[in-house]
Write an enzyme that holds these catalytic residues in place. Structure first.
Site, short mmCIF file in Angstrom:
data_model
loop_
_atom_site.label_atom_id
_atom_site.label_comp_id
_atom_site.label_asym_id
_atom_site.label_seq_id
_atom_site.Cartn_x
_atom_site.Cartn_y
_atom_site.Cartn_z
N LYS A 233 0.84 -1.10 0.05
CA LYS A 233 -0.13 0.08 0.16
C LYS A 233 0.90 1.39 -0.13
CE LYS A 233 -1.63 3.08 2.61
NZ LYS A 233 -1.87 4.11 1.99
N GLY B 137 6.85 4.89 8.14
CA GLY B 137 6.11 6.00 8.42
C GLY B 137 6.22 6.75 9.97
N THR C 145 5.52 7.29 14.02
CA THR C 145 5.77 6.73 15.26
C THR C 145 4.07 6.30 15.63
OG1 THR C 145 7.79 7.29 15.89
CG2 THR C 145 6.62 6.57 17.65
N GLY D 251 2.81 3.56 13.32
CA GLY D 251 3.54 2.23 13.73
C GLY D 251 3.17 1.55 15.00
N GLU E 102 9.89 1.04 10.72
CA GLU E 102 10.71 1.85 10.44
C GLU E 102 10.07 3.49 10.78
OE1 GLU E 102 14.16 1.41 9.81
OE2 GLU E 102 14.03 -0.27 8.58
N CYS F 137 13.42 10.78 7.11
CA CYS F 137 13.11 10.44 8.50
C CYS F 137 14.41 10.46 9.25
CB CYS F 137 12.86 8.77 8.36
SG CYS F 137 13.90 7.97 7.32
N GLU G 233 9.29 15.78 15.92
CA GLU G 233 9.67 15.46 14.42
C GLU G 233 8.66 16.53 13.60
OE1 GLU G 233 8.55 11.91 12.42
OE2 GLU G 233 10.43 11.84 11.55
P1 NAP Z 1 2.23 7.98 8.03
O1 NAP Z 1 1.11 8.89 8.04
O2 NAP Z 1 2.43 7.15 9.18
O3 NAP Z 1 2.08 7.24 6.96
C1 NAP Z 1 2.73 5.93 6.48
C2 NAP Z 1 1.85 5.16 5.73
O4 NAP Z 1 0.77 4.47 6.80
C3 NAP Z 1 0.88 5.71 4.68
O5 NAP Z 1 0.80 4.68 3.65
C4 NAP Z 1 -0.24 5.82 5.34
O6 NAP Z 1 -1.37 5.95 4.41
C5 NAP Z 1 -0.52 4.77 6.33
N1 NAP Z 1 -1.34 5.05 7.25
C6 NAP Z 1 -1.67 6.11 7.77
N2 NAP Z 1 -2.64 6.22 8.61
C7 NAP Z 1 -3.00 4.77 9.00
C8 NAP Z 1 -3.59 3.79 9.93
N3 NAP Z 1 -4.40 4.45 10.67
N4 NAP Z 1 -3.50 2.38 9.52
C9 NAP Z 1 -2.83 2.08 8.90
N5 NAP Z 1 -2.14 2.68 8.00
C10 NAP Z 1 -1.94 4.14 7.91
O7 NAP Z 1 3.81 8.69 7.62
P2 NAP Z 1 3.77 9.81 6.46
O8 NAP Z 1 3.19 11.15 6.85
O9 NAP Z 1 3.47 9.30 5.17
O10 NAP Z 1 5.37 9.84 6.48
C11 NAP Z 1 6.05 10.64 7.32
C12 NAP Z 1 6.25 9.82 8.57
O11 NAP Z 1 7.35 8.85 8.04
C13 NAP Z 1 7.42 10.74 9.54
O12 NAP Z 1 7.21 10.41 10.63
C14 NAP Z 1 8.93 10.02 8.82
O13 NAP Z 1 9.80 10.16 10.10
C15 NAP Z 1 8.58 8.58 8.78
N6 NAP Z 1 9.53 7.92 7.88
C16 NAP Z 1 10.36 7.04 8.47
C17 NAP Z 1 11.25 6.35 7.51
C18 NAP Z 1 12.25 5.41 8.40
O14 NAP Z 1 12.72 4.61 7.39
N7 NAP Z 1 12.42 5.49 9.52
C19 NAP Z 1 11.21 6.69 6.10
C20 NAP Z 1 10.40 7.59 5.70
C21 NAP Z 1 9.48 8.18 6.71
P3 NAP Z 1 -1.84 7.40 3.87
O15 NAP Z 1 -0.67 7.83 3.11
O16 NAP Z 1 -3.20 7.26 3.37
O17 NAP Z 1 -1.75 8.44 5.08
#
Ligand code: NAP
Ligand code: MG
Length: 506
Positions: A195, A248, A250, A253, A271, A306, A408
């Site tokens: 996804k 994504g 925390t 996660g 991650e 990230c 963050e």
């Molecule tokens: P996010 O909101 O956590 O979204 C990540 C993924 O999870 C997206 O595909 C999102 O779908 C999905 N998601 C959102 N809410 C969900 C739920 N309730 N149940 C299941 N899945 C759900 O993160 P983001 O805003 O896309 O990215 C930013 C974050 O990612 C930052 O905190 C960053 O630090 C972290 N990140 C970490 C790394 C690493 O390797 N550690 C790398 C890149 C990014 P939608 O797109 O529809 O919201």
């Protein structure tokens, strides 16, 4: 469809982008199809604010169809049970197809996520091909183990694929994040349901099509675009998914850990976020280089990385010089259209993200000294007047407990703070709920070793920022998550170890 030949015919990148025909449907069992309930969502170009396409909005039924297809493909053995060499050939063919379609993929990546074309063409797309190639090359060179049982008993330890892997990824590196998950999961023989993020579904759909063209059997790779709370949650809660690998925030996660508990105890690999510290000691001779990298560590991809070095900790004796240097660098960056090859920083991924980051800037203005940026850049030009842009932003004299030092932000916002001693630097760096990455700048090798050992982080970069390569594991400690992407260690997530014991004749 676009091909590399178009580069030579004098069109601008924007003109080329206008000719793209993105795939917009759900990819299940080797074919594109609309969502079961026919719903769609729109994906935007954050540089212009314009809608690129309507994309099928996968829901629980679509996730279920994808998982059924993945399970059927897994059970058929057409991928899971062929020789490693056969999987290797197919994944190498996929890497070649990615290279062949690099212009199209780079453009999709740039318009959907606002990423610099100068980087998607040179880093994201070649990097994605390289990751598939690396795991393809590795997979037929991995041996199992014979346990030292002694006597005539024989115990062997083999790696087996898990079955159906769910992958949920963010929008900052849509192709590379997909590859970080797909390449090792597929190499190990699993089937996958991916996804992609809501903001950036387009490149993953094209990647799935290329994988089918390369010979990945139907059902082995399924891509279901949709919303996190719908498709993402359905994948997390599905009873026939063996493992979810997630990158994504925390907060989300944490939800996946709950989904696993509420359903089938699937394995979860996370991650998550970070608030990585960059420690700059006064024994560094080449301070200009350190300053250059400090800016690069936070402003590349508009800080939406990230492992962004969002906290800069500077030893007091060089503090003023470093602040001045970073401010000068921030002010000099060319912010604008990511499809202009001269642009150095593009937009944030969405207007919503811009609003979120802007709220942190407001909080920062209450608690620290704004020394650069903080506003919408002037003169973005007609094309980008509706885009989600923010100036490179720097705060100095940030207190350890200030909101912008703790949370963050995921935007081009740097918090600089002074320290006196090595002891204090380490304490400040570790004063975070996260532990993804850290950087240390020092010309004293003993200090480098001492400090890097004491930092709570999955990766410590010494005299650089954000050191990363397919050959080394990437991931965090604390609430940055657990499990490692990249390197051979990533295969640990997507395989289980089986012991088979052949008893000696009694
Ligand atoms: P996010 O909101 O956590 O979204 C990540 C993924 O999870 C997206 O595909 C999102 O779908 C999905 N998601 C959102 N809410 C969900 C739920 N309730 N149940 C299941 N899945 C759900 O993160 P983001 O805003 O896309 O990215 C930013 C974050 O990612 C930052 O905190 C960053 O630090 C972290 N990140 C970490 C790394 C690493 O390797 N550690 C790398 C890149 C990014 P939608 O797109 O529809 O919201
Ligand atoms: Mg988009």
């Amino acid at each position: 469809m676009m091909n590399a030949g178009d580069i030579e015919n004098g069109m601008t990148w924007r003109q080329r982008a206008a000719r793209l025909q993105p795939r917009t449907q759900i990819f299940i069992d080797g074919a594109f199809r609309p969502a079961r309930d026919g719903r769609t969502f729109v994906t935007h170009d954050p540089a212009t604010g314009k809608v690129i396409a309507e994309v099928a909005r996968g829901g629980a039924e679509d996730i279920d169809a994808a998982v059924v297809s993945a399970r059927r493909a897994f059970a058929s053995g057409r991928w899971s049970d062929v020789t490693p060499r056969e999987r290797r050939e197919t994944l190498l063919a996929l890497a070649d197809l990615i290279d062949e379609h690099s212009v199209e993929l780079a453009l999709l990546e740039s318009i959907d996520g606002g990423k610099l074309i100068s980087q998607t063409t040179t880093e994201d797309v070649p990097g994605t091909a390289a990751i598939f190639r690396w795991y393809a090359e590795a997979l037929d060179k991995m041996y199992g183990e014979v346990a030292p049982t002694g006597g005539d008993d024989l115990a062997i330890v083999t790696r087996e694929p898990l079955g159906v892997v769910g992958a949920v990824i963010p929008w900052n590196y849509p192709l590379e994040m997909a590859a970080w998950k797909l390449a090792p999961a597929l190499a190990a023989g699993n089937s996958v349901v991916l996804k992609p993020a809501e903001e950036t579904p387009l490149s993953a759909l094209r990647l799935a099509e290329l994988a089918a063209q390369a010979g990945v059997p139907d059902g082995v790779l399924n891509v279901v675009p949709g919303l996190g709370v719908e498709a993402g949650q359905a994948l997390g809660l599905h009873h026939d998914v063996d493992c979810v690998t997630f990158t994504g925030s925390t907060a989300v996660g944490r939800m996946f850990l709950e989904y696993a508990g509420q359903s089938n105890m699937k394995q979860i690999w996370l991650e998550c976020g970070g608030k990585s510290a960059n420690l700059l000691f006064d024994d560094v001779a080449d301070l200009d280089r350190a300053i250059e990298y400090a800016a690069r560590g936070i402003f590349s991809l508009s800080g939406q990385v990230c492992s962004a070095n969002s906290r800069l900790l500077v030893q007091r004796s060089i503090y003023d010089r470093v602040v001045d240097g970073v401010v000068a660098k921030a002010r000099s960056l060319r912010v604008g259209d990511p499809l202009d090859e001269n642009t150095e920083m593009g937009p944030l991924v969405s207007n919503q993200q811009l609003q979120r980051v802007s709220r942190f800037v407001e909080a920062g203005e209450q608690q620290a000294t704004l020394v650069a940026g903080g506003r919408r850049p002037a003169d973005l030009g007609d094309e980008c007047s509706g885009g989600s842009f923010l100036e490179p932003t720097v705060f100095s004299d940030v207190a350890a407990h200030a909101t912008i030092a703790v949370e963050e932000i995921f935007g081009p916002v740097l918090a600089i703070m002074p320290f006196e001693t090595e002891e204090e630097a380490v304490r400040l760096a570790n004063a975070s709920e996260y532990g993804l990455a850290a950087s240390v700048w020092t010309d004293n090798i003993h200090r480098a070793r001492r400090v890097s050992r004491r930092l709570s982080a999955g990766t410590v970069s010494v005299n650089t920022v954000d050191a990363l390569d397919v050959t080394v594991p990437f991931g965090g400690v604390r609430q940055s998550g657990f499990g490692r992407d990249l390197s051979l260690h990533a295969l640990d997530k997507f395989t289980s170890l089986k012991t088979t014991w052949f008893a000696a004749e009694s």
